[in-house]
Design a protein around this motif. Sequence first.
Motif: not given
Length: 86
Positions: A58-86
């Motif tokens: 369960a600890k490994h499953a929870r860690t994997a879940y949190m890492l997936q959330l972090a990856e999705r968050s980073a991807a969203a930040r990249r998309r936002r930064a890219k859409s704000q570029d001139p």
Amino acid sequence: MTPEQRRRRARIAAHASWANTTDRTARTSSGTKAFLGRFEREVDPDGALPEDVRAAMAKHARTAYMLQLAERSAAARRRRAKSQDP
């Protein structure tokens, strides 16, 4: 009442409620227990594994879940930064 007014009132109520909460851990313990139990049920739905093995999995499953959330968050930040570029 507009959606913005409702949102503002809800935020006020939430902050007032937390301001009057002396034991934050006790207030959130049932939610925390349910969240952690989710991963134990995920790795051992039948409850057949020994407790220590289930807890480790369960600890490994929870860690994997949190890492997936972090990856999705980073991807969203990249998309936002890219859409704000001139």
